[in-house]
Design an enzyme around this catalytic site. Structure first.
Site, mmCIF file in Angstrom:
data_model
loop_
_atom_site.group_PDB
_atom_site.id
_atom_site.type_symbol
_atom_site.label_atom_id
_atom_site.label_comp_id
_atom_site.label_asym_id
_atom_site.label_seq_id
_atom_site.Cartn_x
_atom_site.Cartn_y
_atom_site.Cartn_z
ATOM 1 N N SER A 145 39.888 41.617 48.448
ATOM 2 C CA SER A 145 41.151 41.026 48.886
ATOM 3 C C SER A 145 42.101 42.140 49.299
ATOM 4 O O SER A 145 42.075 43.237 48.721
ATOM 5 C CB SER A 145 41.784 40.206 47.761
ATOM 6 O OG SER A 145 43.090 39.788 48.101
ATOM 7 N N TYR B 251 45.578 39.780 39.226
ATOM 8 C CA TYR B 251 44.668 39.493 40.343
ATOM 9 C C TYR B 251 44.523 40.731 41.224
ATOM 10 O O TYR B 251 43.404 41.134 41.573
ATOM 11 C CB TYR B 251 45.186 38.316 41.163
ATOM 12 C CG TYR B 251 44.329 37.999 42.369
ATOM 13 C CD1 TYR B 251 43.087 37.391 42.209
ATOM 14 C CD2 TYR B 251 44.750 38.325 43.658
ATOM 15 C CE1 TYR B 251 42.290 37.107 43.310
ATOM 16 C CE2 TYR B 251 43.962 38.039 44.759
ATOM 17 C CZ TYR B 251 42.745 37.439 44.579
ATOM 18 O OH TYR B 251 41.952 37.172 45.667
ATOM 19 N N LYS C 296 41.022 42.994 41.866
ATOM 20 C CA LYS C 296 40.460 43.239 43.195
ATOM 21 C C LYS C 296 40.459 44.727 43.536
ATOM 22 O O LYS C 296 39.563 45.213 44.244
ATOM 23 C CB LYS C 296 41.230 42.442 44.244
ATOM 24 C CG LYS C 296 40.978 40.943 44.171
ATOM 25 C CD LYS C 296 39.522 40.596 44.422
ATOM 26 C CE LYS C 296 39.304 39.092 44.545
ATOM 27 N NZ LYS C 296 37.892 38.741 44.844
#
Length: 273
Positions: free
Chosen positions: A134, A147, A151
Site C-alpha cells: 500500500s 495499518y 504495510k
C-alpha cells in the site's frame, strides 16, 4: 492437455483480490483464490477460478491448503499475496491485541504462505511472488498508524525476500496501490469508543476524508489488469506504485521535502490545521 500453471491469490473473496483472481481466470489461467469462508475440499479446476478455504493467521489452515493443492497437482508457480485488512484510530487508543492482529494478518499472514510454498517454487526452478502492499506503507497516515506500519514492514519484508530468492530464480514484486473503490472502508475496523476520544473531532474528519478518497479512487479492475500484465512479463520487477496523479505528487514531495514540511502538507490535506 496439461493444465496451465497455477496462480494462487490470497484474499480473493472481495476487493482487489477478487478482481485480480477473476481477471487472471478470464485470461485462461488456472487460479486458486482463497477465502476464510470457502470450501475446505472439492476438486481444483484445471482452468478458471477455484475458491479454496484459507485463514492466513492459522498455521494448520495454511498447511491444509498446501496439502490440498499438492494432492491436486496444483502447487502454484505464482502467488499473489493480497490478503489483509486495516484498523483505524489514534495510536494511543489502539489496544495491543488489535495492533497484534493487524501485523499478524498483513505481515505474518503473508509470511506463513511464503514459508509454506517456497520449497515447491525452488523445486520447480523458479516462480514469482507478487506482494500487494500500500502507498500507506510509504506515507504514514494519521489515525491509521498501525495499518501504515504493517504495510511498511511488508515492504521491507518483500525487499529482503527479493534479495534472498534471486539465486533460486524466484522473483518478488511489491505492488503498492493507492486508493481504489474496493469496499475497504466498510471492512476497516473503526475505533472502539471514538465519541469519547480526546482526538475527536480530528480523527472523524480524517477518516471521512479517507473514505471519500477511496470511494473516488480507481476501479479494482485497473489494478488487476496491472497484476495480470505482470504475470505475463518476463524479467525481474522490484515493484511499482499504482497511484493517481495526486498520489504520485505526494510521493514525489515525500522524497524531496524534509519531514517537517511534508508532515505539514499531510495535516493540511486531511484538514488537521
Amino acid at each position: 492437455m496439461m493444465s496451465p500453471p497455477t496462480i494462487l491469490v490470497t484474499g480473493a473473496s472481495s476487493g482487489l483480490g477478487k478482481a485480480i483472481a477473476e481477471r487472471l481466470a478470464a485470461g485462461g489461467a488456472r487460479v486458486v483464490g482463497t477465502s476464510r469462508h470457502a470450501a475446505t475440499d472439492g476438486p481444483i479446476a484445471a482452468s478458471g477460478l477455484t475458491m479454496a478455504q484459507l485463514d492466513i493467521c492459522d498455521d494448520v489452515s495454511v498447511a491444509s491448503l498446501k496439502n490440498r493443492l499438492q494432492e491436486a497437482g496444483a502447487l502454484p508457480a505464482t502467488i499473489v499475496l493480497n490478503a489483509g485488512f486495516g484498523i483505524s484510530g489514534a495510536i494511543e487508543e489502539t489496544p495491543v491485541d488489535a495492533a497484534r492482529a493487524q501485523f499478524d494478518t498483513n505481515l505474518l499472514g503473508a509470511h506463513r504462505v511464503v514459508q509454506a510454498f517456497l520449497p515447491s517454487l525452488r523445486a520447480r526452478g523458479g516462480g514469482r511472488l507478487i506482494v500487494i502492499g500500500s502507498l500507506a506503507g510509504r506515507i504514514a497516515l494519521p489515525f491509521q498508524g498501525f495499518y501504515s506500519a504493517s504495510k511498511a514492514a511488508l515492504a521491507a519484508y518483500a525487499a529482503a525476500l527479493r534479495i534472498e530468492l534471486r539465486p533460486f530464480g524466484i522473483d518478488v514484486t511489491l505492488v503498492e496501490p493507492g486508493d481504489h473503490r474496493t469496499g475497504f472502508p466498510d471492512r476497516r475496523q473503526p475505533p472502539a469508543d471514538r465519541h469519547h476520544s480526546p482526538y475527536e473531532p480530528q480523527q472523524s474528519r480524517v477518516l471521512a476524508a479517507m473514505i471519500a478518497s477511496e470511494q473516488a479512487g480507481a476501479s479494482p479492475e485497473s489494478l488487476a489488469d496491472a497484476v495480470v500484465h505482470l504475470t505475463h512479463t518476463r524479467g525481474r520487477h522490484a515493484g511499482f506504485a499504482k497511484a493517481s496523479a495526486f498520489e504520485r505528487l505526494f510521493l514525489l514531495l515525500h522524497r524531496v521535502l524534509p519531514a517537517g514540511p511534508f508532515q505539514l502538507l499531510v495535516r493540511r490535506a486531511y484538514g488537521l490545521d
